[in-house]
Structure formats: structure tokens, C-alpha cells
Design an enzyme around this catalytic site. Sequence first.
Site, short mmCIF file in Angstrom:
data_model
loop_
_atom_site.label_atom_id
_atom_site.label_comp_id
_atom_site.label_asym_id
_atom_site.label_seq_id
_atom_site.Cartn_x
_atom_site.Cartn_y
_atom_site.Cartn_z
N GLY A 65 28.11 -45.61 -14.03
CA GLY A 65 27.56 -46.47 -15.07
C GLY A 65 28.51 -47.57 -15.52
O GLY A 65 29.66 -47.31 -15.85
N GLN A 107 24.53 -49.20 -11.81
CA GLN A 107 23.87 -48.58 -12.95
C GLN A 107 24.35 -49.23 -14.24
O GLN A 107 25.56 -49.42 -14.44
CB GLN A 107 24.16 -47.08 -13.02
CG GLN A 107 23.30 -46.39 -14.10
CD GLN A 107 23.64 -44.93 -14.27
OE1 GLN A 107 24.68 -44.58 -14.83
NE2 GLN A 107 22.77 -44.05 -13.78
N GLU A 171 19.19 -38.68 -20.08
CA GLU A 171 20.39 -37.88 -20.39
C GLU A 171 20.92 -38.05 -21.81
O GLU A 171 22.08 -37.73 -22.09
CB GLU A 171 21.51 -38.16 -19.38
CG GLU A 171 21.51 -37.21 -18.21
CD GLU A 171 20.61 -37.66 -17.05
OE1 GLU A 171 20.73 -37.07 -15.99
OE2 GLU A 171 19.79 -38.59 -17.19
N TYR A 173 21.46 -40.87 -23.49
CA TYR A 173 22.16 -42.12 -23.77
C TYR A 173 21.27 -43.04 -24.61
O TYR A 173 20.15 -42.68 -24.98
CB TYR A 173 22.59 -42.78 -22.46
CG TYR A 173 23.65 -42.01 -21.71
CD1 TYR A 173 24.91 -41.81 -22.26
CD2 TYR A 173 23.39 -41.46 -20.45
CE1 TYR A 173 25.89 -41.10 -21.57
CE2 TYR A 173 24.36 -40.75 -19.76
CZ TYR A 173 25.61 -40.57 -20.32
OH TYR A 173 26.58 -39.87 -19.65
N ARG A 221 15.82 -45.16 -14.91
CA ARG A 221 16.00 -43.70 -14.93
C ARG A 221 15.40 -43.16 -16.21
O ARG A 221 15.93 -43.36 -17.31
CB ARG A 221 17.48 -43.32 -14.82
CG ARG A 221 17.67 -41.81 -14.73
CD ARG A 221 18.65 -41.40 -13.69
NE ARG A 221 18.58 -39.97 -13.43
CZ ARG A 221 19.58 -39.28 -12.91
NH1 ARG A 221 20.70 -39.89 -12.58
NH2 ARG A 221 19.44 -37.98 -12.68
N HIS A 259 22.97 -34.36 -22.46
CA HIS A 259 24.28 -33.73 -22.31
C HIS A 259 24.54 -32.68 -23.39
O HIS A 259 25.38 -31.80 -23.20
CB HIS A 259 25.38 -34.79 -22.33
CG HIS A 259 25.38 -35.67 -21.12
ND1 HIS A 259 25.31 -35.18 -19.84
CD2 HIS A 259 25.43 -37.02 -20.97
CE1 HIS A 259 25.33 -36.18 -18.97
NE2 HIS A 259 25.39 -37.30 -19.64
N ALA A 261 22.16 -30.64 -24.45
CA ALA A 261 21.18 -29.56 -24.29
C ALA A 261 21.88 -28.23 -24.05
O ALA A 261 22.95 -28.17 -23.44
CB ALA A 261 20.23 -29.88 -23.14
N ARG A 318 26.00 -35.29 -6.16
CA ARG A 318 27.09 -34.46 -5.67
C ARG A 318 26.95 -34.04 -4.20
O ARG A 318 27.97 -33.88 -3.51
CB ARG A 318 27.24 -33.24 -6.58
CG ARG A 318 27.63 -33.61 -8.01
CD ARG A 318 27.50 -32.43 -8.95
NE ARG A 318 26.15 -31.89 -8.90
CZ ARG A 318 25.83 -30.66 -9.29
NH1 ARG A 318 26.77 -29.85 -9.75
NH2 ARG A 318 24.60 -30.23 -9.23
N GLN A 346 33.55 -28.08 -10.13
CA GLN A 346 34.98 -27.94 -10.40
C GLN A 346 35.77 -29.23 -10.19
O GLN A 346 36.70 -29.54 -10.95
CB GLN A 346 35.57 -26.84 -9.51
CG GLN A 346 35.34 -25.44 -10.02
CD GLN A 346 36.05 -24.40 -9.17
OE1 GLN A 346 35.41 -23.60 -8.50
NE2 GLN A 346 37.35 -24.41 -9.20
N LYS A 568 45.28 -12.14 -24.14
CA LYS A 568 45.50 -13.40 -24.86
C LYS A 568 44.72 -13.42 -26.16
O LYS A 568 43.59 -12.92 -26.25
CB LYS A 568 45.06 -14.58 -24.00
CG LYS A 568 45.89 -14.80 -22.75
CD LYS A 568 45.35 -15.99 -21.96
CE LYS A 568 46.13 -16.21 -20.69
NZ LYS A 568 45.56 -17.33 -19.89
N LYS A 571 40.39 -17.72 -27.42
CA LYS A 571 38.98 -17.40 -27.25
C LYS A 571 38.70 -17.01 -25.81
O LYS A 571 39.07 -17.73 -24.88
CB LYS A 571 38.14 -18.63 -27.64
CG LYS A 571 36.65 -18.44 -27.54
CD LYS A 571 35.94 -19.72 -27.98
CE LYS A 571 34.43 -19.57 -27.87
NZ LYS A 571 33.73 -20.83 -28.26
N ASP A 661 40.65 -19.38 -6.39
CA ASP A 661 40.60 -20.83 -6.48
C ASP A 661 40.31 -21.45 -5.12
O ASP A 661 41.22 -21.85 -4.39
CB ASP A 661 41.94 -21.35 -7.03
CG ASP A 661 41.88 -22.80 -7.43
OD1 ASP A 661 40.87 -23.46 -7.13
OD2 ASP A 661 42.85 -23.28 -8.03
#
Length: 676
Positions: A65, A107, A171, A173, A221, A259, A261, A318, A346, A568, A571, A661
Site C-alpha cells: 500500500g 495499491q 480490512e 482502513y 478492494r 485487523h 477482528a 503469501r 512467521q 517465567k 504472560k 524453528d
Amino acid sequence: MQDGQGKSFATMLSPIRAGQHTLRNRVIMGSMHTRLEAEPDSIAKQIAFYAERARGEAAILVTGGFSPNAEGMFDPEGPRIDDLENARSLRPICESVQAEGSLLCAQLLHAGRYAKIEGCVAPSPIRAPINRYVPREMTDADIRQTIEDFANAAANAQAAGFDGVEIMGSEGYLLNEFTVTHTNKREDDWGGSVENRHRFPVEIVRAVRERCGPDFLVIYRISAADLVEDGAPAEEIAELARKIEAAGADILNTGIGWHEARVPTIAYQVPRGVWRKAAANVKAAVSIPVVASNRINTPELAEDILASGDADMISMARPFLADPHFVKKAREGHADEINTCIACNQACLDFIFSDRPVGCLVNPRAGRETEFRDTPTDTPQKVAVVGGGAAGLATASEAAMLGHDVTLFEAQDKLGGQLNLARAAPGKEEFNETLRYYGGQLQKHGVKLRLGQRASVDDLSGFDHVVISTGVTPRIPDLPGVDHPSVATYAEILAGDRVAGDTVAVMGAGGIGHDVAEFLVTETKAQSPDAFCETWGVDPNFAISGALAGDPLAPVQTRRKVVMLQRKASKPGAGLGVSTGWILRNALRKHGVEALGGVVYDRIDDAGLHILIDGEPKTIPADTIVLCTGQEPEQALAESLAAQGATVTMIGGAKEAAELDALRAIDEGVRLAQSL
């Protein structure tokens, strides 16, 4: 238009008319933030990134964007296209894509109340739950100026050589914020009635079309399912779609979810194709092409959506990080060689959220195309790779592709290593695709497999280079009673070698601990679209307001009682991925999993797990106690080889026993092969 297995992708690969353009197929590479524009030598890196995907034959590529003005930037460093000279500097990118036969669209994205800047703006002064800044309410003059800014930005993109623009209206925006009462509380001509709430995006599309003329491609969009309270019902979305078409849009792309939600939309926990009906609702309202998006990652699914009539085109973002040649491989009959996106987030979203350029777990080249070569080596070596997990598979396939003589030793009778454990976790069966891909690559490039053979020092004599990717073993803590019959390792549980009882204590609340806990409380690994919608409170018909049929955080019944613990004091789950951690934490809460931090482990006996918490003793009754207490590297073979003077490199878990990983393992493997 078939692959070697006889699968047909005739609809996906067929041309389609959009505005004044005939597109070579029905696949769009969707917009992604890449942060490549902020990198040194940014133009060269963007050329390499986009041109590679154009060579892969996506019909249209959409950039990340660009803000049309200062108020709309997603963050202070975000890209803008409100300056003509800066826009023209992007021309080489456009030309590189067009030379490969694809169209490139910029965009245009105004972040609205999601902008991480002081002075962000919105239809009403309501702070977004994911932003600390309270937006300023836009005046009538602000709104009219922003319409002009979008038109100017589109004209700048046209002058730079872009084939069109995608106007971001989903989304959550700015444009999306105007269309729903969730964020639009105005009582003037830009709020209140549906007509007034739709006015802003419609005027933007009309202004862009008037400024740029009929040959310029205009994509809008549209939010096909907001997934927030007081979001748009299906009839309002259809009405907006018709207005956008009348205002001059050539294509309607669909976005899913804001975003903020509380429903996951693109992570691995989301079933493939779950959002297709939302696109179908939009398609039923208009005559211009409508694009389905989100959690579509195979040509088989894309073809099914298109052939069924649910959409006219497919947008995948992606999946083009994972494999830039997605479409080309499907067209040439090599769909089985596609490196499939596993929706892990990730190295794409999580990298972006941590101010790093975009990457990809299964494809280390993504966003770093200029750092790698594909030409065969001039000095081929005889290479042994010991261990067929993620690191070993990546090393062996890459080295063989580059012309080295590679033998892969794996002690088990199957490839995968820790990936075989990871893919047992709910949603992570997507790793099956990664194993399928690497298995094909090993065969294609002639890697000699030695399955079921634990390599010895003698087996490895005569090799120019030995790569040790023997992975990790679960760490067993020094704790009284750790040998109690109730104790199992995470590997035993995920591999199915041990079955947990009805009450379980999970020692460790990192990524593995969360995966194990979800594995224990989820009855089925792969949720169907209907089951997913029921679990997360989504209307499967996407008809009602916001497409929410219930509380996304409502409890879900499970037969097991699971307690997750960590030493730990932080949280539990704090170290999980930014874009997926909240999903895991919410899923476990929904299933009644209790998470305790700051515990001291005391002992294990017939009564269960004894701990101290805040200095007070407590017993956690448990039929099963699962150890997710870290890993130890397998390095014995490497030490023996090094003692004999062999050339040895350790990678992956054998080098550093971190969490499971695969991102680091695959990257290390590919880069090592490149360096041979």
C-alpha cells in the site's frame, strides 16, 4: 492446462477481460507490505522481487500500500505516492514487470485510524483497539481533499508507468471505516444512512476514473465480511459493490476481516477456502470480475472456486512468497513442484510487524532475491547431509539443484524430522505440503537417499563436506519423579506414541507447549469450514451484520482439562508470533486451558505435579504430565567427525537447540548450500 497427475486448471489459466485489458489468466498476486522500499538499493530489490513473480506468470501484481497523503501512512516510514517525482522513480519496477507479460497495479491505502502516527484521521474520533492514537474526526473539507488526494495519487501512479491501481476499501482502513456504523457515527452527508456511508469510497473511485481515463485499470478492494460488531450485512456490501461498479471500477477484489477482528482470517488455523462464499455474494451483485482471496494456496482449490462460479479471479499474496512461479508451474504441468504457502506468518507478517523486510519460512529467497543464485556451481562437491528434517531437506535439495553430488542420511524410515511432530498440531498439517515439495525436489535433482540408516563416521568418509542436521531431542529436566509413568515428552504425545489422559499438565508454555495444549483439547486436527465458522462465531453464509453469528471468544466444550505452566513470570505465550499468538491464546482460552506463569517445579508423584506459585505449594492433579521443557542438540556425530579432521558444518537444531524453528533451519540450509 493439466499437470502430470491429470489435474486440470483450465479455468484458472484462461484469459479474462477486465476493463480495457485482456488478462493472460485469472490469478492476481495480492498486495503485501514488503518494507523493501525502506531497504538500501530499494529499487533493485523491488525489481528483483516483482519481476520474479511476473516471470511466474501472475496476470496482475499488486504492490504494497502507498498512502495518498501524509495522514494516511501506516507508520512514519510508510511509502507514499503523493509526490510525482518520487512516483516516477518507480518506473523501472513497472517496466521490469511489464517486460515479463504481467500488469502492475499500485495499491492506494489510507490507513485511517490504524495509522501509527499522531494526527491520524477517521470518520469519527474512535480509537482502534490495535492503535494507541485517537484519530481526529475528519471535516467535510478533509474528506473532499482526501478524495482529491486519491485521484492525484492514481495519476502519479499512471505517470510512473503503473497499469492501474487497487483502491483499498477493506480490512478496517479508512474507506472501510466510513462504510459501517462500527466506526462511522457521523450525522452529516458522510454518515448516517447507507447512501451517505457509501458516498466517500464511491466518490474516490469516480474521481480516480475521471482523472486517469478508461484505459487505466481500477481495482476496488471491498470488505466482503468485516467480522466486527456493527459491520456491514450482505445486502449493504452488495449495494456498495454495485455503486463501485457504476463509479468506474474494473475489478472488485474481496477483503476479509478487520485487523482488530477477533476471528483469524489468514493464519494456518483457518481452513482453506473458508471465505469463498463471501466472494460469491459479491459476484452475485455485479457484472465486473470479482476476486476471491484469503487462504487459497493451491491451484486445485483456485480452480475449484473459479469453476464453481464463486469468483471470476483468485488473489493470492503469501503463496507468491512461497513460490513465485505458482502459475507457471501449474501451466507447464508441474503443479506438484509448487512450494506451498503453509500460512505460518512467521517471516511475512511477523517480519513486517517487527520492522523487517518480508520473508518466507519455506522460501528464504523471498524478499532477498538479490542474495541468491540459481546457476550451477563450477566446483561440484560430494556432499553428505545427515538428518532429513527441515534443515537437512533444504540443504540437500538446494545443493543438488546447484550441481553438487548429494547423499542424504536419515535414521528414521521417513523424512521430516521435527516437521513430523509440528504437522500433528491443529492446522499445521500444512507442513505435509512442505514435505511433499522437498520429497519431489530430492528426486528431481538426484539426491541419493539413505533412509533408516543412522550414519556412522565410516559411512561419511570420502565426502568433501558433511552437513550435520541431526536436529534435537526433548530436554528432560532434573526433577524428582520425572521418570514417573505419567510423564511423557512432547515428542511422544505429538507422534502418537503416548495417549494423554483426561487431566493433563503441560510443563512449558512456549510455542511447543501451546501446540501440545491445542493438540490435546482439539478433537480433530483439520477443521472443516463449517466447524471453523461455528467455533469462531462466523455466519457461514456471510449474510448478517459483520458476518458474526456469535461471540468469537465463546467457550468450547472439550473432554480434557489441561493446565499449562511455565517458570517465567511473564504472560504465558508472550513469545509467540505477533500475528498468530493471539489466535493460539484465544483458542486455548475457549477450550478452558488454564495457563500459569512464575511457577517453581518441585516434584512429580502419584498425586500429580507439585509446584510452588507465589511461594505457596500447589498440586496439579494430572493423569499425564507432558514435558515441553526445551531441547538438546544432537551433536555427538559432529564431534567425532571433527576429531578426524573432516569438513563439517552443523545447522538447524543440531547447531542450536531452539524452539522447533523451521524458519531458521530452512534458511540456514539454503544459505549453506549456496556457500559450498
